[in-house]
Motif scaffolding. Structure first.
Motif, PDB file in Angstrom:
ATOM      1  N   ALA A   1       8.062   1.182  -3.981  1.00  0.00           N
ATOM      2  CA  ALA A   1       7.248   0.249  -5.336  1.00  0.00           C
ATOM      3  C   ALA A   1       5.943   1.223  -5.230  1.00  0.00           C
ATOM      4  O   ALA A   1       5.250   0.983  -6.400  1.00  0.00           O
ATOM      5  CB  ALA A   1       6.809  -1.061  -4.719  1.00  0.00           C
TER       6      ALA A   1
ATOM      7  N   THR B   1       3.071  -6.168  -8.738  1.00  0.00           N
ATOM      8  CA  THR B   1       2.843  -5.403  -7.581  1.00  0.00           C
ATOM      9  C   THR B   1       2.704  -5.840  -6.526  1.00  0.00           C
ATOM     10  O   THR B   1       2.815  -5.269  -5.517  1.00  0.00           O
ATOM     11  CB  THR B   1       1.851  -4.095  -7.864  1.00  0.00           C
ATOM     12  OG1 THR B   1       1.762  -3.067  -7.010  1.00  0.00           O
ATOM     13  CG2 THR B   1       0.464  -4.546  -7.880  1.00  0.00           C
TER      14      THR B   1
ATOM     15  N   GLN C   1       7.648  -2.035 -11.936  1.00  0.00           N
ATOM     16  CA  GLN C   1       8.457  -2.094 -10.778  1.00  0.00           C
ATOM     17  C   GLN C   1      10.040  -2.447 -11.091  1.00  0.00           C
ATOM     18  O   GLN C   1      10.914  -2.612 -10.001  1.00  0.00           O
ATOM     19  CB  GLN C   1       7.925  -3.313 -10.136  1.00  0.00           C
ATOM     20  CG  GLN C   1       6.221  -2.929  -9.574  1.00  0.00           C
ATOM     21  CD  GLN C   1       6.209  -2.010  -8.430  1.00  0.00           C
ATOM     22  OE1 GLN C   1       7.218  -1.276  -7.918  1.00  0.00           O
ATOM     23  NE2 GLN C   1       5.080  -1.444  -7.957  1.00  0.00           N
TER      24      GLN C   1
ATOM     25  N   LYS D   1       8.392   5.458  -9.424  1.00  0.00           N
ATOM     26  CA  LYS D   1       8.478   4.501  -8.378  1.00  0.00           C
ATOM     27  C   LYS D   1      10.270   4.288  -8.260  1.00  0.00           C
ATOM     28  O   LYS D   1      10.865   5.356  -7.736  1.00  0.00           O
ATOM     29  CB  LYS D   1       8.044   3.094  -9.013  1.00  0.00           C
ATOM     30  CG  LYS D   1       6.359   3.017  -8.967  1.00  0.00           C
ATOM     31  CD  LYS D   1       6.090   1.666  -9.568  1.00  0.00           C
ATOM     32  CE  LYS D   1       4.619   1.448  -9.518  1.00  0.00           C
ATOM     33  NZ  LYS D   1       3.768   1.520  -8.293  1.00  0.00           N
TER      34      LYS D   1
ATOM     35  N   SER E   1       9.039  -1.842   0.447  1.00  0.00           N
ATOM     36  CA  SER E   1      10.020  -1.810  -0.769  1.00  0.00           C
ATOM     37  C   SER E   1      10.947  -0.549  -0.400  1.00  0.00           C
ATOM     38  O   SER E   1      10.724   0.401  -0.612  1.00  0.00           O
ATOM     39  CB  SER E   1       8.991  -1.352  -2.066  1.00  0.00           C
ATOM     40  OG  SER E   1       8.265  -0.332  -1.673  1.00  0.00           O
TER      41      SER E   1
END
Length: 420
Positions: free
Chosen positions: A42, A182, A210, A233, A391
């Motif tokens: 992330a 986020t 994201q 990301k 993440s």
């Protein structure tokens, strides 16, 4: 080549209809997976070999023949950035603009809206910090009003009915929603919100920073006028890259960025200019061409792996991690919503944020910190000063999930022991 092996394996379908992912090939294509447990996708995903190779080859070409000349030679690869991105989100290449980041794309979109004193921006309580700061800056400069739609009482995201009512009563100049904030794994119902925006003919801006590369994105289904994302990301592209989607209807209506340059417009006379017809009006003349080509390669890579399989595996890894973290004394998992994304946030009793992250770093586990000032509403509602964010992504393994959970359990247990 590994990619060809991966593609062949991806075409295999299980009896349940699920497309298989060849983790061996995917991890072989991901050199960083040999060095760290990378649970900070992330923040910035690990580059795949074809992405790195495409960038290095272009930089080598620039060194040999010159930057302008290299861009001319690689024009097809540069053009593929727009074609690949359009394929990824269900748009046309002419509706895509390259940007240096999602925030860069977002501010370019905002700058195209002719705000007047008293105009309303309708947003949510779970929005990205830089977006909210931009709104506050617009309020300071233009006297606009910022209205935050309420969340459901259970904290599972924005109350769409209440937001729709605000659309009808306040007639906002802009509706702005972050798909996945986020600071948590919350997934907002952007398509449902978009239907109300279309019914009321309201300009709709979606931050998909994201979610691009993690979930299927279809701008027609969402009904957005603008959509912004980064490439670094879950799309696993290089840093310093992103994109802005601008719907053709918005281009036809004459929206253009406040500061438009010679690439986005033609100087038609001493006192006149004309913006170009495509989303290129939101771009500048100077480009980091190696990064553009790398972003195209990253998008093509994601499309070959398959956004469908990615969207199933990545959140499933996060769900496994959440389940294990909830069983650890002293750990409070903070994510809400019925189907959270692959952003796992939690706080830890008796630990300060930086030392805790440093302790995970020592285990070669990559993570990120979020603080209360990143999410003024969300963290206040949760009564939390900081959170650690983990993440995972599709190339991570279940064994890595278990190792991360074990490391967190070890750290929390050792702290409880020391406090005794």
């Amino acid at each position: 080549m590994l990619l060809s092996t991966m593609r062949e394996h991806d075409s295999a379908i299980t009896a349940s209809g699920e497309t298989l992912l060849d983790l061996t090939a995917l991890r072989a294509d991901t050199p960083g997976s040999e060095s760290v447990i990378h649970f900070n996708n992330a923040g910035c995903g690990l580059l795949a070999r074809p992405v790195h190779q495409a960038m290095v080859e272009h930089l080598d070409l620039e060194a040999r023949i010159g930057g302008y000349e290299a861009a001319d030679v690689r024009a097809a690869e540069v053009s593929d950035f727009y074609a690949a991105t359009a394929e990824l989100i269900g748009s046309q290449p002419s509706e895509i603009a390259f940007a240096a980041s999602a925030t860069d794309a977002y501010t370019r979109a905002l700058s195209s809206i002719p705000f007047q004193p008293g105009d309303v921006i309708l947003t949510t309580r779970n929005d990205f910090i830089s977006n909210q700061i931009a709104f506050l800056s617009l309020r300071k400069r233009f006297g606009i009003e910022i209205v935050h739609a309420p969340d459901h009482h259970d904290g599972s995201g924005v109350d769409v009915d209440a937001m729709a009512q605000l659309m009808r009563t306040r007639r906002p100049r802009l509706v702005a929603v972050t798909h996945i904030p986020t600071n948590s794994g919350l997934v907002q119902p952007i398509a449902e919100i978009g239907r109300h925006c279309r019914d009321l003919d309201l300009v709709y801006l979606v931050d998909a920073c994201q979610s691009v590369g993690q979930y299927p994105i279809d701008v027609d289904e969402i009904g957005c006028d603008f959509l912004t994302a980064t490439c670094r990301k879950f799309l696993r592209g290089p840093r310093g890259t992103g994109f802005l989607y601008v719907a053709d209807r918005i281009l036809r209506d004459g929206f253009e960025p406040l500061f438009i340059d010679m690439y986005g417009a033609r100087w038609t006379g001493p006192d006149t200019y004309r913006p170009v017809d495509t989303a290129a009006r939101f771009e500048d003349w100077e480009f980091p061409y190696a990064a553009v080509i790398g972003s195209a390669a990253a998008t093509r890579y994601a499309l070959r792996v398959g956004i469908g399989p990615i969207s199933r595996r990545t959140p499933a890894l996060a769900a496994r991690l959440r389940d294990k973290l909830t069983q650890i004394p002293g750990v409070r998992v903070l994510d809400r919503g019925p189907n959270p994304a692959a952003l796992v946030t939690f706080d830890v009793a008796s630990w300060e944020p930086v030392p805790f992250k440093q302790a995970l770093d020592s285990h070669r586990i990559n993570s990120a910190l979020s603080y209360q000032h990143f999410a003024q509403y969300d963290f206040a509602d949760k009564d939390v000063a900081w959170a650690l964010r983990l993440s995972p992504h599709y190339y991570n393994t279940e064994d890595e999930v278990d190792a991360v959970a074990d490391a967190v359990a070890h750290l929390t247990a050792s702290r409880r022991t020391n406090e005794r």
